[in-house]
Write a protein that holds these residues in place. Structure first.
Motif, mmCIF file in Angstrom:
data_model
loop_
_atom_site.group_PDB
_atom_site.id
_atom_site.type_symbol
_atom_site.label_atom_id
_atom_site.label_comp_id
_atom_site.label_asym_id
_atom_site.label_seq_id
_atom_site.Cartn_x
_atom_site.Cartn_y
_atom_site.Cartn_z
ATOM 1 N N HIS A 1 40.845 44.373 42.846
ATOM 2 C CA HIS A 1 40.036 43.614 41.880
ATOM 3 C C HIS A 1 40.500 42.174 41.722
ATOM 4 O O HIS A 1 39.743 41.308 41.297
ATOM 5 C CB HIS A 1 40.045 44.337 40.533
ATOM 6 C CG HIS A 1 39.671 45.766 40.669
ATOM 7 N ND1 HIS A 1 40.597 46.763 40.769
ATOM 8 C CD2 HIS A 1 38.460 46.353 40.823
ATOM 9 C CE1 HIS A 1 39.987 47.928 40.944
ATOM 10 N NE2 HIS A 1 38.688 47.701 40.984
ATOM 11 N N GLY A 2 41.778 41.925 42.023
ATOM 12 C CA GLY A 2 42.306 40.565 41.936
ATOM 13 C C GLY A 2 43.041 40.215 43.212
ATOM 14 O O GLY A 2 43.744 41.053 43.776
ATOM 15 N N ILE A 3 42.861 38.959 43.681
ATOM 16 C CA ILE A 3 43.572 38.497 44.885
ATOM 17 C C ILE A 3 44.269 37.189 44.548
ATOM 18 O O ILE A 3 43.681 36.296 43.921
ATOM 19 C CB ILE A 3 42.596 38.243 46.054
ATOM 20 C CG1 ILE A 3 41.761 39.491 46.353
ATOM 21 C CG2 ILE A 3 43.349 37.790 47.298
ATOM 22 C CD1 ILE A 3 40.617 39.245 47.338
ATOM 23 N N LEU A 4 45.496 37.106 44.989
ATOM 24 C CA LEU A 4 46.261 35.890 44.738
ATOM 25 C C LEU A 4 47.048 35.537 45.999
ATOM 26 O O LEU A 4 47.662 36.410 46.602
ATOM 27 C CB LEU A 4 47.194 36.226 43.586
ATOM 28 C CG LEU A 4 48.162 35.257 42.967
ATOM 29 C CD1 LEU A 4 48.520 35.777 41.593
ATOM 30 C CD2 LEU A 4 49.397 35.083 43.794
ATOM 31 N N LYS B 1 37.262 37.648 42.212
ATOM 32 C CA LYS B 1 38.602 38.241 42.379
ATOM 33 C C LYS B 1 39.704 37.182 42.261
ATOM 34 O O LYS B 1 40.877 37.483 42.427
ATOM 35 C CB LYS B 1 38.699 38.946 43.742
ATOM 36 C CG LYS B 1 37.742 40.123 43.885
ATOM 37 C CD LYS B 1 38.028 40.958 45.131
ATOM 38 C CE LYS B 1 37.085 42.163 45.192
ATOM 39 N NZ LYS B 1 37.429 43.098 46.272
ATOM 40 N N ASP B 2 39.299 35.949 41.970
ATOM 41 C CA ASP B 2 40.226 34.804 41.986
ATOM 42 C C ASP B 2 41.030 34.746 40.679
ATOM 43 O O ASP B 2 40.754 33.947 39.781
ATOM 44 C CB ASP B 2 39.384 33.526 42.184
ATOM 45 C CG ASP B 2 40.128 32.267 41.890
ATOM 46 O OD1 ASP B 2 41.321 32.196 42.247
ATOM 47 O OD2 ASP B 2 39.531 31.352 41.282
ATOM 48 N N VAL B 3 42.048 35.594 40.593
ATOM 49 C CA VAL B 3 42.784 35.728 39.325
ATOM 50 C C VAL B 3 43.684 34.528 39.013
ATOM 51 O O VAL B 3 44.207 34.427 37.904
ATOM 52 C CB VAL B 3 43.618 37.034 39.292
ATOM 53 C CG1 VAL B 3 42.730 38.222 39.042
ATOM 54 C CG2 VAL B 3 44.428 37.209 40.577
ATOM 55 N N GLU C 1 46.158 39.694 32.363
ATOM 56 C CA GLU C 1 44.882 39.709 31.639
ATOM 57 C C GLU C 1 43.736 39.368 32.589
ATOM 58 O O GLU C 1 42.661 39.972 32.527
ATOM 59 C CB GLU C 1 44.945 38.695 30.484
ATOM 60 C CG GLU C 1 43.799 38.840 29.517
ATOM 61 C CD GLU C 1 43.936 37.928 28.326
ATOM 62 O OE1 GLU C 1 44.728 38.229 27.421
ATOM 63 O OE2 GLU C 1 43.234 36.893 28.306
ATOM 64 N N ASN C 2 43.981 38.428 33.484
ATOM 65 C CA ASN C 2 42.937 38.043 34.446
ATOM 66 C C ASN C 2 42.579 39.188 35.394
ATOM 67 O O ASN C 2 41.431 39.296 35.816
ATOM 68 C CB ASN C 2 43.379 36.824 35.263
ATOM 69 C CG ASN C 2 42.946 35.518 34.606
ATOM 70 O OD1 ASN C 2 42.265 35.517 33.579
ATOM 71 N ND2 ASN C 2 43.344 34.403 35.197
ATOM 72 N N VAL C 3 43.560 40.023 35.745
ATOM 73 C CA VAL C 3 43.244 41.154 36.635
ATOM 74 C C VAL C 3 42.246 42.085 35.929
ATOM 75 O O VAL C 3 41.265 42.543 36.524
ATOM 76 C CB VAL C 3 44.519 41.925 37.059
ATOM 77 C CG1 VAL C 3 44.146 43.129 37.923
ATOM 78 C CG2 VAL C 3 45.485 41.020 37.804
ATOM 79 N N VAL C 4 42.486 42.310 34.640
ATOM 80 C CA VAL C 4 41.567 43.166 33.887
ATOM 81 C C VAL C 4 40.201 42.490 33.741
ATOM 82 O O VAL C 4 39.153 43.119 33.921
ATOM 83 C CB VAL C 4 42.160 43.516 32.499
ATOM 84 C CG1 VAL C 4 41.140 44.215 31.630
ATOM 85 C CG2 VAL C 4 43.404 44.385 32.674
ATOM 86 N N ARG C 5 40.209 41.192 33.498
ATOM 87 C CA ARG C 5 38.935 40.457 33.378
ATOM 88 C C ARG C 5 38.181 40.495 34.710
ATOM 89 O O ARG C 5 36.960 40.650 34.741
ATOM 90 C CB ARG C 5 39.180 39.004 32.970
ATOM 91 C CG ARG C 5 39.656 38.879 31.538
ATOM 92 C CD ARG C 5 39.461 37.477 31.015
ATOM 93 N NE ARG C 5 38.058 37.131 30.973
ATOM 94 C CZ ARG C 5 37.589 35.897 31.130
ATOM 95 N NH1 ARG C 5 38.411 34.898 31.350
ATOM 96 N NH2 ARG C 5 36.300 35.660 31.070
#
Ligand code: NAD
Length: 285
Positions: free
Chosen positions: A92-95, A119-121, A274-278
């Protein structure tokens, strides 16, 4: 004497909230939000940051996948890995941990712009930057968003205040300007070409330092009672980190001050969680 804004207190509050949300998501959808971190090469500082992010994920029930690529990876291979993660429903998130080793790309944006904006956390994709500027629902860059959240949690009023930001990087200074503006501060952005910096900083009710120079902000640059947020992380000896603010002197003048280490840095990781959840919520299931 300033009140010290301890990052740990605020980061814990943010992370506890994330932990609850992750539990709710697991309960409802039978899936955990997941973060993929790509690290290229072996920069020791980056390795520490990636480890901290991985630990924070594990602690909160977020799935963490660390993808280690060799320094000799080509731009196309790196982009192919991002494409694969963009298409992976379970991520869900990529960094992409910065800085990238020299030579892979001319500009890091070539890589960052490939990440699916949803997905841009890190909040660095132009789509998210644009949405941040216009005040739409975006994934916000973690460090400046953490500075704002810390002030809010500490009950510091931003609206109507004179805010001065020193530093105009895409990662901290510029987004800080926009986020303060959205909170209705009157914002001045100072940088390396600013004339009479002290005259500017002396006007600041809220002063944010993101310069990358040890103890750059001295007590004579700070208004009595100001809120001083120190984003800088400068290693001045193998085991000694200091901020951009001369903490011992400035705390005698300021109303609030963040320490380094133990200040803004801790909020950055919490906001990433928090951003991963968002990001999970933005993607839907
Ligand atoms: P950067 O080098 O990209 O930008 C520094 C900025 O400082 C530039 O815009 C430049 O114009 C300005 N500057 C330099 N000299 C100046 C001067 N004499 N007067 C006024 N302005 C001047 O750095 P960055 O990526 O924005 O990072 C800034 C600091 O914040 C670094 O110490 C970095 O390690 C730290 N940082 C911390 C976190 C965190 O999680 N706490 C996150 C990102 C960056």
């Amino acid at each position: 004497m300033a009140k010290i804004l301890e990052g740990k207190e605020f980061a814990t509050a943010i992370k506890e909230n994330v932990r609850k949300k992750v539990e709710e998501i697991k309960e409802k959808y039978k899936i955990s939000p997941a973060l993929a971190v790509i690290i290229v090469g072996n920069n020791p500082a980056s390795e520490v940051y990636v480890r901290n992010k991985h630990k924070a994920c594990e602690d909160l029930g977020i799935v963490s996948k660390v993808i280690e690529l060799s320094e000799s990876v080509s731009k196309d291979e790196l982009l192919a890995k991002i494409d694969e993660l963009n298409g992976d429903k379970n991520i869900h998130g990529i960094l992409v941990q910065l800085p990238l080793p020299e030579g892979i790309v001319k500009s890091e944006s070539e890589i960052l712009n490939r990440i699916d904006p949803k997905k841009d956390v890190d909040g660095f994709h132009p789509v998210n930057v644009g949405k941040m500027v216009t005040g739409e629902n975006a994934l916000l860059p973690c460090t400046p968003a953490g500075c704002i959240r810390m002030m809010e949690l500490a009950g510091i009023e931003i609206e109507g205040k004179n805010a001065v930001v020193i530093g105009r990087s895409n990662i901290v200074g510029k987004p800080m300007l926009h986020l303060l503006l959205q909170k209705n501060a009157t914002v001045t952005l100072c940088h390396s070409k600013t004339k009479n910096l002290k005259e500017m900083t002396k006007q600041a009710d809220i002063l944010v330092a993101a310069v990358g120079k040890p103890k750059f902000v001295t007590a004579d640059m700070v208004k009595e009672g100001a809120v001083v947020i120190d984003v800088g992380i400068n290693r001045i000896a193998p085991k000694k980190l200091v901020g951009d603010v001369d903490f011992d002197a400035v705390k005698e003048v300021a109303g609030f001050i963040t320490p380094v280490p133990g200040g803004v840095g801790l909020l950055t990781v919490a906001m990433l969680m928090e951003n991963v959840v968002r990001a999970f919520e933005l993607q839907g299931v």
